[in-house]
Enzyme design. Structure first.
Site, PDB file in Angstrom:
ATOM      1  N   ASN A   1      -2.019 -13.674 -23.516  1.00  0.00           N
ATOM      2  CA  ASN A   1      -3.142 -12.750 -23.352  1.00  0.00           C
ATOM      3  C   ASN A   1      -4.050 -13.194 -22.209  1.00  0.00           C
ATOM      4  O   ASN A   1      -4.490 -12.387 -21.386  1.00  0.00           O
ATOM      5  CB  ASN A   1      -3.947 -12.654 -24.655  1.00  0.00           C
ATOM      6  CG  ASN A   1      -3.177 -11.941 -25.740  1.00  0.00           C
ATOM      7  OD1 ASN A   1      -2.399 -11.035 -25.468  1.00  0.00           O
ATOM      8  ND2 ASN A   1      -3.376 -12.346 -26.982  1.00  0.00           N
TER       9      ASN A   1
ATOM     10  N   GLY B   1     -13.982 -20.358 -32.181  1.00  0.00           N
ATOM     11  CA  GLY B   1     -14.706 -21.575 -31.855  1.00  0.00           C
ATOM     12  C   GLY B   1     -16.154 -21.542 -32.320  1.00  0.00           C
ATOM     13  O   GLY B   1     -16.453 -21.217 -33.476  1.00  0.00           O
TER      14      GLY B   1
ATOM     15  N   ASP C   1     -18.458 -19.484 -31.323  1.00  0.00           N
ATOM     16  CA  ASP C   1     -19.065 -18.178 -31.037  1.00  0.00           C
ATOM     17  C   ASP C   1     -20.108 -17.741 -32.075  1.00  0.00           C
ATOM     18  O   ASP C   1     -21.157 -17.186 -31.709  1.00  0.00           O
ATOM     19  CB  ASP C   1     -17.985 -17.102 -30.898  1.00  0.00           C
ATOM     20  CG  ASP C   1     -17.232 -17.198 -29.580  1.00  0.00           C
ATOM     21  OD1 ASP C   1     -17.588 -18.072 -28.764  1.00  0.00           O
ATOM     22  OD2 ASP C   1     -16.300 -16.406 -29.356  1.00  0.00           O
TER      23      ASP C   1
ATOM     24  N   ASN D   1      -0.002 -21.327 -22.200  1.00  0.00           N
ATOM     25  CA  ASN D   1       1.028 -20.516 -22.852  1.00  0.00           C
ATOM     26  C   ASN D   1       0.402 -19.346 -23.593  1.00  0.00           C
ATOM     27  O   ASN D   1       1.070 -18.648 -24.348  1.00  0.00           O
ATOM     28  CB  ASN D   1       1.862 -21.369 -23.819  1.00  0.00           C
ATOM     29  CG  ASN D   1       2.948 -22.154 -23.088  1.00  0.00           C
ATOM     30  OD1 ASN D   1       3.619 -21.611 -22.216  1.00  0.00           O
ATOM     31  ND2 ASN D   1       3.102 -23.421 -23.423  1.00  0.00           N
ATOM     32  N   ASN D   2      -0.898 -19.145 -23.368  1.00  0.00           N
ATOM     33  CA  ASN D   2      -1.604 -18.014 -23.959  1.00  0.00           C
ATOM     34  C   ASN D   2      -1.325 -16.779 -23.103  1.00  0.00           C
ATOM     35  O   ASN D   2      -1.902 -16.605 -22.025  1.00  0.00           O
ATOM     36  CB  ASN D   2      -3.108 -18.311 -24.013  1.00  0.00           C
ATOM     37  CG  ASN D   2      -3.881 -17.231 -24.757  1.00  0.00           C
ATOM     38  OD1 ASN D   2      -3.578 -16.045 -24.649  1.00  0.00           O
ATOM     39  ND2 ASN D   2      -4.889 -17.640 -25.500  1.00  0.00           N
TER      40      ASN D   2
ATOM     41  N   LYS E   1     -18.667  -9.660 -24.155  1.00  0.00           N
ATOM     42  CA  LYS E   1     -18.588 -11.105 -23.979  1.00  0.00           C
ATOM     43  C   LYS E   1     -17.960 -11.472 -22.641  1.00  0.00           C
ATOM     44  O   LYS E   1     -18.445 -12.380 -21.934  1.00  0.00           O
ATOM     45  CB  LYS E   1     -17.787 -11.722 -25.133  1.00  0.00           C
ATOM     46  CG  LYS E   1     -17.662 -13.237 -25.045  1.00  0.00           C
ATOM     47  CD  LYS E   1     -16.795 -13.780 -26.175  1.00  0.00           C
ATOM     48  CE  LYS E   1     -16.503 -15.256 -25.963  1.00  0.00           C
ATOM     49  NZ  LYS E   1     -15.595 -15.811 -26.985  1.00  0.00           N
TER      50      LYS E   1
ATOM     51  N   ASP F   1     -10.493 -26.019 -18.569  1.00  0.00           N
ATOM     52  CA  ASP F   1     -10.955 -26.646 -19.804  1.00  0.00           C
ATOM     53  C   ASP F   1     -12.367 -26.149 -20.059  1.00  0.00           C
ATOM     54  O   ASP F   1     -13.140 -25.918 -19.105  1.00  0.00           O
ATOM     55  CB  ASP F   1     -10.922 -28.166 -19.702  1.00  0.00           C
ATOM     56  CG  ASP F   1     -11.021 -28.818 -21.087  1.00  0.00           C
ATOM     57  OD1 ASP F   1     -10.653 -28.164 -22.073  1.00  0.00           O
ATOM     58  OD2 ASP F   1     -11.472 -29.978 -21.166  1.00  0.00           O
TER      59      ASP F   1
END
Length: 355
Positions: free
Chosen positions: A174, A312, A314, A171-172, A334, A231
């Site tokens: 972007n 997260g 990063d 549902n992201n 990235k 995932d």
């Protein structure tokens, strides 16, 4: 929109008249079309050219409604190809005008009053034709224009119908938009919201591949749709691949990005081997078959957080070949080397090849 064609004087050539009627009848299937003949001026032989144009002009203007858009067939007008003319007609329909009035003038052209009233001029050719021939040509071109538009609409509909619809189990929006940009136009991505899937799909597998399969299989089995899911996990060499599938909930009940990083740094305190990799696994269910793709970005875990971008882990992950963490990179930097970007690119390449 209605199209009215005004012309001065009757057609005395019966063969031409029959051909004009053929196209008039064909046009009934596409648009409300009317050909109206304005009678020749009586005793025209006794009038000068200007007098005749003035009289004809008054008759032309008397046929107009206040909301009509007047366009003249004139040798000084704009010339179109048939496709361009079809596009011209489409623009007129889109503009919301009620009636487009095209006018073929008399032997001497148009009066100044008619020119002032007109919104445009069209020329059929650099050549000179009789006004009776022009009637046939313009009616045929109007008909041709609508057949072109209909054909275009049919082709677009066929393309739309042939699109592969593929669910991305996210549902992201972007993420969805980024992947859609990478895919050919023949593939349309749908989100979980698009298919009205509002359930939380539990990720209970012990591997990244397993979690991706759980999500993709859930959609395919419940909705009968082609689907892919992903995932991602951080795998640390000295911790035997941990936190791995548990990356998002590594700190337990108090898990969030800060607590997860704090726990990992504590686990690695005093250790020299800090090799790690981010890995994304994608599962694609397509036409009854299942395909797996992965993307890996190797690097190391820093001893402290660096940078404020990203999310997260990063701030504590530095990819090989770089002197800064993921959190110090721009999104463009990235994405070029990221695990997710590499996995998605493999998926996209595969879909392009089979599509």
């Amino acid at each position: 929109m209605k199209i009215k064609l005004l012309a001065i004087g009757k057609t005395d050539n019966k063969d031409l008249q029959k051909l004009i009627e053929v196209y008039q009848n064909r046009l009934k299937h596409y648009i409300n079309f009317e050909l109206e003949i304005i009678p020749d001026i009586k005793n025209a032989k006794n009038l000068s050219e200007n007098q005749q144009k003035e009289k004809e002009g008054k008759l032309i203007l008397s046929k107009l409604q206040p909301t009509d858009e007047l366009v003249l067939l004139d040798d000084k007008g704009k010339q179109f190809t048939s496709i361009e003319f079809s596009q011209y007609l489409q623009k007129k329909m889109n503009s919301g005008i009620k009636q487009l009035v095209l006018v073929i003038g008399g032997a001497y052209g148009f009066s100044e009053a008619v020119y002032k009233k007109a919104k445009g001029k069209i020329s059929l050719s650099k050549m000179t034709f009789s006004h009776q021939m022009i009637r046939l040509f313009i009616v045929e071109q109007i008909y041709r224009g609508f057949t072109i538009l209909t054909s275009l609409q049919t082709n677009l509909q066929n393309i739309e119908n042939k699109k592969m619809k593929l669910v991305f189990a996210t549902n992201n929006l972007n993420k969805l938009a980024e992947v859609q940009k990478m895919l050919p136009k023949s593939i349309e991505l749908l989100s979980l919201k698009d298919i009205k899937c509002f359930e939380d799909i539990e990720e209970t597998a012990k591997t990244l591949e397993g979690n991706a399969q759980i999500k993709a299989n859930y959609i395919t089995e419940k909705f009968g749709l082609n689907c892919f899911a992903d995932d991602t996990g951080l795998e640390v060499e000295i911790l035997n691949g941990q936190p791995g599938v548990y990356s998002a909930r590594y700190a337990g009940n108090q898990c969030n990005s800060e607590n997860n990083m704090t726990k990992l740094l504590h686990e690695l305190d005093g250790k020299t081997n800090r090799n790690a990799q981010f890995r994304t696994s994608i599962c694609l269910n397509l036409n009854g078959k299942q395909f797996l793709f992965d993307g890996i970005c190797k690097g190391e875990i820093l001893t402290e957080k660096q940078g404020k971008k990203g999310f997260g882990y990063d701030p504590i992950f530095k990819p090989n070949g770089f002197e800064k963490s993921f959190a110090e990179m721009t999104s463009e930097e990235k994405n070029k080397i990221s695990h997710r970007g590499l996995a998605i690119q493999k998926l996209v390449d595969f879909l392009k090849e089979i599509n």
